[in-house]
Design an enzyme around this catalytic site. Structure first.
Site, PDB file in Angstrom:
ATOM      1  N   ASN A 285     -12.912  -3.254   2.272  1.00 36.29           N
ATOM      2  CA  ASN A 285     -13.874  -2.156   2.292  1.00 36.29           C
ATOM      3  C   ASN A 285     -14.786  -2.280   1.074  1.00 36.29           C
ATOM      4  OD1 ASN A 285     -12.687  -0.990   4.608  1.00 36.29           O
ATOM      5  ND2 ASN A 285     -11.124  -0.020   3.345  1.00 36.29           N
TER       6      ASN A 285
ATOM      7  N   GLN B  25     -14.529   2.292   0.986  1.00 29.94           N
ATOM      8  CA  GLN B  25     -13.793   1.948  -0.240  1.00 29.94           C
ATOM      9  C   GLN B  25     -13.523   3.215  -1.046  1.00 29.94           C
ATOM     10  OE1 GLN B  25     -15.808  -0.886  -2.798  1.00 29.94           O
ATOM     11  NE2 GLN B  25     -13.956  -1.267  -4.010  1.00 29.94           N
TER      12      GLN B  25
ATOM     13  N   VAL C  44     -10.869   2.934  -3.759  1.00 29.75           N
ATOM     14  CA  VAL C  44     -10.454   2.405  -5.068  1.00 29.75           C
ATOM     15  C   VAL C  44     -11.443   1.314  -5.439  1.00 29.75           C
ATOM     16  CG1 VAL C  44      -8.668   1.238  -6.386  1.00 29.75           C
ATOM     17  CG2 VAL C  44      -8.017   2.952  -4.693  1.00 29.75           C
TER      18      VAL C  44
ATOM     19  N   HIS D  49     -10.149  -5.415  -3.574  1.00 31.11           N
ATOM     20  CA  HIS D  49      -8.840  -5.715  -3.015  1.00 31.11           C
ATOM     21  C   HIS D  49      -8.983  -6.062  -1.539  1.00 31.11           C
ATOM     22  CE1 HIS D  49      -9.642  -1.387  -2.655  1.00 31.11           C
ATOM     23  NE2 HIS D  49      -9.002  -1.459  -1.504  1.00 31.11           N
TER      24      HIS D  49
ATOM     25  N   ASP E 253       0.848  -1.190   0.000  1.00 31.61           N
ATOM     26  CA  ASP E 253       0.000   0.000   0.000  1.00 31.61           C
ATOM     27  C   ASP E 253       0.886   1.242   0.000  1.00 31.61           C
ATOM     28  OD1 ASP E 253      -3.223   0.506   1.001  1.00 31.61           O
ATOM     29  OD2 ASP E 253      -1.819   2.195   1.040  1.00 31.61           O
TER      30      ASP E 253
HETATM   31  P1  5GP Z   1      -9.779   1.217   0.049  1.00 30.31           P
HETATM   32  O1  5GP Z   1     -10.147   2.295   1.003  1.00 30.31           O
HETATM   33  O2  5GP Z   1     -10.364   1.411  -1.328  1.00 30.31           O
HETATM   34  O3  5GP Z   1     -10.056  -0.153   0.624  1.00 30.31           O
HETATM   35  O4  5GP Z   1      -8.203   1.275  -0.032  1.00 30.31           O
HETATM   36  C1  5GP Z   1      -7.482   1.674  -1.140  1.00 30.31           C
HETATM   37  C2  5GP Z   1      -6.025   1.636  -0.754  1.00 30.31           C
HETATM   38  O5  5GP Z   1      -5.246   1.786  -1.933  1.00 30.31           O
HETATM   39  C3  5GP Z   1      -5.594   2.729   0.215  1.00 30.31           C
HETATM   40  O6  5GP Z   1      -5.061   2.132   1.398  1.00 30.31           O
HETATM   41  C4  5GP Z   1      -4.544   3.522  -0.549  1.00 30.31           C
HETATM   42  O7  5GP Z   1      -3.462   3.935   0.252  1.00 30.31           O
HETATM   43  C5  5GP Z   1      -4.106   2.535  -1.618  1.00 30.31           C
HETATM   44  N1  5GP Z   1      -3.674   3.149  -2.873  1.00 30.31           N
HETATM   45  C6  5GP Z   1      -4.341   4.100  -3.582  1.00 30.31           C
HETATM   46  N2  5GP Z   1      -3.667   4.424  -4.693  1.00 30.31           N
HETATM   47  C7  5GP Z   1      -2.553   3.631  -4.702  1.00 30.31           C
HETATM   48  C8  5GP Z   1      -1.470   3.513  -5.610  1.00 30.31           C
HETATM   49  O8  5GP Z   1      -1.375   4.178  -6.644  1.00 30.31           O
HETATM   50  N3  5GP Z   1      -0.510   2.601  -5.296  1.00 30.31           N
HETATM   51  C9  5GP Z   1      -0.570   1.838  -4.161  1.00 30.31           C
HETATM   52  N4  5GP Z   1       0.425   0.980  -3.943  1.00 30.31           N
HETATM   53  N5  5GP Z   1      -1.592   1.932  -3.283  1.00 30.31           N
HETATM   54  C10 5GP Z   1      -2.564   2.821  -3.552  1.00 30.31           C
END
Ligand code: 5GP
Ligand code: ZN
Length: 111
Positions: free
Chosen positions: A87, A94, A96, A100, A31
């Site tokens: 999420n 969520q 992204v 995941h 992350d």
């Molecule tokens: P969500 O809240 O959608 O479950 O989590 C998305 C996660 O993706 C977040 O923890 C954020 O830090 C991570 N993330 C977002 N953009 C990128 C990226 O470009 N590269 C990486 N490695 N992680 C990302």
């Protein structure tokens, strides 16, 4: 491949990532904003928006991810345990919208 999806771009190699594992079904990378000493994202290669969009044909993929998690945790030195988070949707945190699993460890206390 969804043109406006950051994880699809990572899978396609057009955006870099710190990759720790890859196979025919998933890619695993660190992350970018870690919330714990170990914070990995386990991402299916297929663009599935969230748990809410899963179909029966994804059953084998999801079983594969579940069975992969403890293996990855062990490889990361998380011998005593780890946390997994998925999420789902805006109200579920969520941000992204490509399914995941967060795999975290190293400083987990309670819920
Ligand atoms: P969500 O809240 O959608 O479950 O989590 C998305 C996660 O993706 C977040 O923890 C954020 O830090 C991570 N993330 C977002 N953009 C990128 C990226 O470009 N590269 C990486 N490695 N992680 C990302
Ligand atoms: Zn995607």
């Amino acid at each position: 491949m969804h043109a406006d999806c950051i994880f699809c771009k990572i899978i396609a190699g057009t955006i870099p990532c710190d990759q720790v594992y890859s196979d025919e079904l998933v890619i695993v990378f660190k992350d970018i904003q870690p919330r714990s000493p170990v914070h990995l994202l386990v991402v299916p290669r297929e663009h599935i928006i969230s748990l809410s969009e899963l179909e029966p044909r994804h059953d084998a993929l999801m079983a594969h991810i579940m069975r992969l998690l403890p293996t990855l945790a062990k490889q990361q030195g998380l011998e005593d345990g780890f946390r997994t988070v998925i999420n789902t949707g805006p109200a579920g945190g969520q941000v992204v919208f490509h399914l995941h699993v967060h795999l975290m460890g190293g400083n987990i206390r309670g819920i």
